[in-house]
Design an enzyme around this catalytic site. Structure first.
Site, PDB file in Angstrom:
ATOM      1  N   LYS A  49     -53.036 -17.274  -2.528  1.00 41.31           N
ATOM      2  CA  LYS A  49     -53.363 -17.575  -3.913  1.00 41.31           C
ATOM      3  C   LYS A  49     -54.868 -17.547  -4.155  1.00 41.31           C
ATOM      4  O   LYS A  49     -55.322 -17.440  -5.280  1.00 41.31           O
ATOM      5  CB  LYS A  49     -52.854 -18.983  -4.274  1.00 41.31           C
ATOM      6  CG  LYS A  49     -51.376 -19.147  -4.108  1.00 41.31           C
ATOM      7  CD  LYS A  49     -50.997 -20.624  -4.357  1.00 41.31           C
ATOM      8  CE  LYS A  49     -49.590 -20.876  -3.884  1.00 41.31           C
ATOM      9  NZ  LYS A  49     -49.303 -22.356  -3.920  1.00 41.31           N
ATOM     10  N   GLY A  50     -55.643 -17.673  -3.075  1.00 40.68           N
ATOM     11  CA  GLY A  50     -57.074 -17.929  -3.211  1.00 40.68           C
ATOM     12  C   GLY A  50     -57.858 -16.941  -4.064  1.00 40.68           C
ATOM     13  O   GLY A  50     -58.842 -17.313  -4.687  1.00 40.68           O
ATOM     14  N   GLU A 105     -60.329 -10.303  -1.565  1.00 39.39           N
ATOM     15  CA  GLU A 105     -60.134 -11.539  -0.784  1.00 39.39           C
ATOM     16  C   GLU A 105     -61.067 -12.635  -1.266  1.00 39.39           C
ATOM     17  O   GLU A 105     -62.187 -12.367  -1.706  1.00 39.39           O
ATOM     18  CB  GLU A 105     -60.412 -11.259   0.704  1.00 39.39           C
ATOM     19  CG  GLU A 105     -59.150 -11.081   1.539  1.00 39.39           C
ATOM     20  CD  GLU A 105     -58.467 -12.416   1.900  1.00 39.39           C
ATOM     21  OE1 GLU A 105     -58.530 -13.380   1.114  1.00 39.39           O
ATOM     22  OE2 GLU A 105     -57.869 -12.465   2.986  1.00 39.39           O
ATOM     23  N   ASP A 106     -60.622 -13.872  -1.147  1.00 42.72           N
ATOM     24  CA  ASP A 106     -61.477 -15.001  -1.510  1.00 42.72           C
ATOM     25  C   ASP A 106     -62.563 -15.233  -0.461  1.00 42.72           C
ATOM     26  O   ASP A 106     -63.744 -15.270  -0.766  1.00 42.72           O
ATOM     27  CB  ASP A 106     -60.644 -16.280  -1.727  1.00 42.72           C
ATOM     28  CG  ASP A 106     -59.706 -16.618  -0.553  1.00 42.72           C
ATOM     29  OD1 ASP A 106     -59.641 -15.842   0.433  1.00 42.72           O
ATOM     30  OD2 ASP A 106     -59.033 -17.661  -0.627  1.00 42.72           O
ATOM     31  N   ASP A 109     -63.228 -15.682   7.003  1.00 49.57           N
ATOM     32  CA  ASP A 109     -63.728 -16.657   7.972  1.00 49.57           C
ATOM     33  C   ASP A 109     -63.756 -15.972   9.340  1.00 49.57           C
ATOM     34  O   ASP A 109     -64.719 -15.303   9.687  1.00 49.57           O
ATOM     35  CB  ASP A 109     -62.834 -17.902   7.935  1.00 49.57           C
ATOM     36  CG  ASP A 109     -63.349 -19.012   8.837  1.00 49.57           C
ATOM     37  OD1 ASP A 109     -64.536 -18.972   9.203  1.00 49.57           O
ATOM     38  OD2 ASP A 109     -62.577 -19.920   9.177  1.00 49.57           O
ATOM     39  N   PHE A 158     -66.592 -25.997   5.242  1.00 51.60           N
ATOM     40  CA  PHE A 158     -65.388 -25.646   4.482  1.00 51.60           C
ATOM     41  C   PHE A 158     -65.713 -25.766   2.994  1.00 51.60           C
ATOM     42  O   PHE A 158     -66.436 -26.667   2.573  1.00 51.60           O
ATOM     43  CB  PHE A 158     -64.248 -26.587   4.859  1.00 51.60           C
ATOM     44  CG  PHE A 158     -62.893 -26.050   4.505  1.00 51.60           C
ATOM     45  CD1 PHE A 158     -62.278 -25.096   5.292  1.00 51.60           C
ATOM     46  CD2 PHE A 158     -62.232 -26.500   3.373  1.00 51.60           C
ATOM     47  CE1 PHE A 158     -61.025 -24.591   4.959  1.00 51.60           C
ATOM     48  CE2 PHE A 158     -60.978 -26.007   3.025  1.00 51.60           C
ATOM     49  CZ  PHE A 158     -60.367 -25.052   3.824  1.00 51.60           C
ATOM     50  N   VAL A 159     -65.206 -24.831   2.190  1.00 48.91           N
ATOM     51  CA  VAL A 159     -65.491 -24.850   0.754  1.00 48.91           C
ATOM     52  C   VAL A 159     -64.206 -24.803  -0.062  1.00 48.91           C
ATOM     53  O   VAL A 159     -63.176 -24.330   0.425  1.00 48.91           O
ATOM     54  CB  VAL A 159     -66.404 -23.670   0.334  1.00 48.91           C
ATOM     55  CG1 VAL A 159     -67.792 -23.804   0.939  1.00 48.91           C
ATOM     56  CG2 VAL A 159     -65.780 -22.319   0.707  1.00 48.91           C
ATOM     57  N   ASP A 165     -58.670 -23.603  -1.960  1.00 46.05           N
ATOM     58  CA  ASP A 165     -58.050 -24.928  -1.947  1.00 46.05           C
ATOM     59  C   ASP A 165     -58.186 -25.612  -0.609  1.00 46.05           C
ATOM     60  O   ASP A 165     -58.510 -25.004   0.406  1.00 46.05           O
ATOM     61  CB  ASP A 165     -56.544 -24.783  -2.198  1.00 46.05           C
ATOM     62  CG  ASP A 165     -55.817 -24.189  -0.983  1.00 46.05           C
ATOM     63  OD1 ASP A 165     -56.271 -23.138  -0.494  1.00 46.05           O
ATOM     64  OD2 ASP A 165     -54.836 -24.785  -0.505  1.00 46.05           O
ATOM     65  N   ARG A 171     -58.415 -25.768  -6.702  1.00 46.01           N
ATOM     66  CA  ARG A 171     -58.510 -24.348  -7.043  1.00 46.01           C
ATOM     67  C   ARG A 171     -59.114 -24.109  -8.425  1.00 46.01           C
ATOM     68  O   ARG A 171     -59.662 -23.054  -8.697  1.00 46.01           O
ATOM     69  CB  ARG A 171     -57.122 -23.686  -7.010  1.00 46.01           C
ATOM     70  CG  ARG A 171     -56.481 -23.601  -5.630  1.00 46.01           C
ATOM     71  CD  ARG A 171     -55.272 -22.663  -5.706  1.00 46.01           C
ATOM     72  NE  ARG A 171     -54.349 -22.799  -4.595  1.00 46.01           N
ATOM     73  CZ  ARG A 171     -54.469 -22.186  -3.416  1.00 46.01           C
ATOM     74  NH1 ARG A 171     -55.493 -21.389  -3.203  1.00 46.01           N
ATOM     75  NH2 ARG A 171     -53.575 -22.361  -2.467  1.00 46.01           N
TER      76      ARG A 171
HETATM   77  P1  IMP Z   1     -59.610 -15.929   8.456  1.00 48.26           P
HETATM   78  O1  IMP Z   1     -58.320 -15.261   8.839  1.00 48.26           O
HETATM   79  O2  IMP Z   1     -60.113 -16.848   9.526  1.00 48.26           O
HETATM   80  O3  IMP Z   1     -60.679 -14.950   8.047  1.00 48.26           O
HETATM   81  O4  IMP Z   1     -59.275 -16.905   7.263  1.00 48.26           O
HETATM   82  C1  IMP Z   1     -59.206 -16.451   5.973  1.00 48.26           C
HETATM   83  C2  IMP Z   1     -58.335 -17.334   5.098  1.00 48.26           C
HETATM   84  O5  IMP Z   1     -58.455 -18.719   5.461  1.00 48.26           O
HETATM   85  C3  IMP Z   1     -58.815 -17.220   3.665  1.00 48.26           C
HETATM   86  O6  IMP Z   1     -58.140 -16.184   2.960  1.00 48.26           O
HETATM   87  C4  IMP Z   1     -58.515 -18.589   3.109  1.00 48.26           C
HETATM   88  O7  IMP Z   1     -57.204 -18.625   2.623  1.00 48.26           O
HETATM   89  C5  IMP Z   1     -58.623 -19.530   4.295  1.00 48.26           C
HETATM   90  N1  IMP Z   1     -59.951 -20.158   4.353  1.00 48.26           N
HETATM   91  C6  IMP Z   1     -60.924 -19.940   5.262  1.00 48.26           C
HETATM   92  N2  IMP Z   1     -62.001 -20.691   5.028  1.00 48.26           N
HETATM   93  C7  IMP Z   1     -61.717 -21.415   3.928  1.00 48.26           C
HETATM   94  C8  IMP Z   1     -62.474 -22.399   3.172  1.00 48.26           C
HETATM   95  O8  IMP Z   1     -63.631 -22.746   3.454  1.00 48.26           O
HETATM   96  N3  IMP Z   1     -61.828 -22.923   2.094  1.00 48.26           N
HETATM   97  C9  IMP Z   1     -60.549 -22.579   1.731  1.00 48.26           C
HETATM   98  N4  IMP Z   1     -59.822 -21.655   2.399  1.00 48.26           N
HETATM   99  C10 IMP Z   1     -60.397 -21.085   3.500  1.00 48.26           C
HETATM  100 MG    MG Z   2     -55.925 -19.771   1.442  1.00 46.85          MG
END
Ligand code: IMP
Ligand code: MG
Length: 187
Positions: A49-50, A105-106, A109, A158-159, A165, A171
Site C-alpha cells: 500500500k505504501g 516504490e515508496d 531499504d 524508520f520513517v 506505515d 499513512r
Molecule cells: P526492503 O525489501 O528491505 O527494501 O524493504 C522495502 C519495504 O519495506 C518497503 O516497500 C516498505 O514497505 C517497508 N519499509 C522499509 N523501511 C520502511 C520504513 O522506514 N517505514 C515504513 N516501511 C518501510
Molecule cells: Mg510497506
C-alpha cells in the site's frame, strides 16, 4: 496548545521531509519522466500500500498519457524489517508485454523486495522496466539496484507518513516523519 497542534494528525516523531519538499521533488521526477518517455504511454505499477500517495502525486506531475496498475506484496518478517521472502497478495490486472513499465516504490531499504519484483516483472516481457523510488535508505543495499529515479536518500531511522506505515498507522500524514515509538501516546 502547540504541542497538541503538532500531534493533531498523530505525528509520531520529528518531520524529516516536509510536504513542500516532497512536492518540489515529485514535480522534478515528473518532468524527468515526461522528458524521458516522450511519445510513449508508460504504465505506472504501484506497490501497495505504501506507494499509493506517491503514485497519485507523481502521476499528476507527468505530462504524458500514463496508465496505472497496482500490485500488493507482503514480506514475511517483523513489522520493521523485511525478510526478502515476498508473497504477491494482489497481482497486476494488465499484461506487461510491449509496455514501458515504471515500478513505483515508496522506500528501498535492503532492496530485497525490489529485487524480487524486478525479476518477476521482467519475466513478463515489458519493452522497458525502470524504477522510481521516493526514498532510498542509505547504505543498506548490498547489490547495485539500478534505480533510474530516486526522490530522497534518507538516514537509517524508520520513517512513516505519505503512504508509509507502521502497523497500518500514519499513512495519511502529508510529510515523512521519523518514527519514535515513545514520542507520542499510542491510541
Ligand atoms: P526492503 O525489501 O528491505 O527494501 O524493504 C522495502 C519495504 O519495506 C518497503 O516497500 C516498505 O514497505 C517497508 N519499509 C522499509 N523501511 C520502511 C520504513 O522506514 N517505514 C515504513 N516501511 C518501510
Ligand atoms: Mg510497506
Amino acid at each position: 496548545m502547540s504541542s497538541e497542534a503538532t500531534t493533531a494528525k498523530g505525528d509520531p516523531g520529528p518531520i524529516l521531509i516536509p510536504s513542500n519538499d516532497l512536492e518540489a521533488c515529485i514535480a522534478d521526477l515528473g518532468s524527468r519522466i515526461t522528458n524521458d518517455y516522450q511519445g510513449r504511454a508508460p504504465l505506472l505499477v504501484g506497490v501497495l500500500k505504501g506507494a499509493f500517495m506517491f503514485m497519485a502525486d507523481l502521476a499528476r506531475a507527468i505530462e504524458l498519457p500514463v496508465e496505472f496498475d497496482f500490485m500488493a506484496v507482503s514480506s514475511y518478517g517483523s513489522s520493521t524489517r523485511t525478510s526478502g521472502v515476498v508473497r504477491i497478495v494482489k497481482d497486476l490486472d494488465l499484461d506487461l508485454a510491449g509496455r514501458d513499465v515504471i515500478l513505483v516504490e515508496d522506500i528501498i531499504d535492503s532492496g530485497l523486495t525490489l529485487n524480487y519484483l524486478r525479476k518477476n516483472l521482467a519475466a513478463r516481457n515489458p519493452d522497458s522496466l525502470e524504477v522510481c523510488a521516493l526514498l532510498v535508505r542509505k547504505g543498506r543495499q548490498h547489490e547495485d539496484l539500478d534505480l533510474r529515479y530516486v526522490g530522497f536518500e534518507i538516514p537509517p531511522d524508520f520513517v512513516v507518513g505519505y503512504g508509509l506505515d507502521v502497523g497500518e498507522r500514519y499513512r495519511q500524514l502529508p510529510h515523512i516523519c521519523q518514527y519514535q515509538p515513545n514520542s507520542n501516546t499510542q491510541k
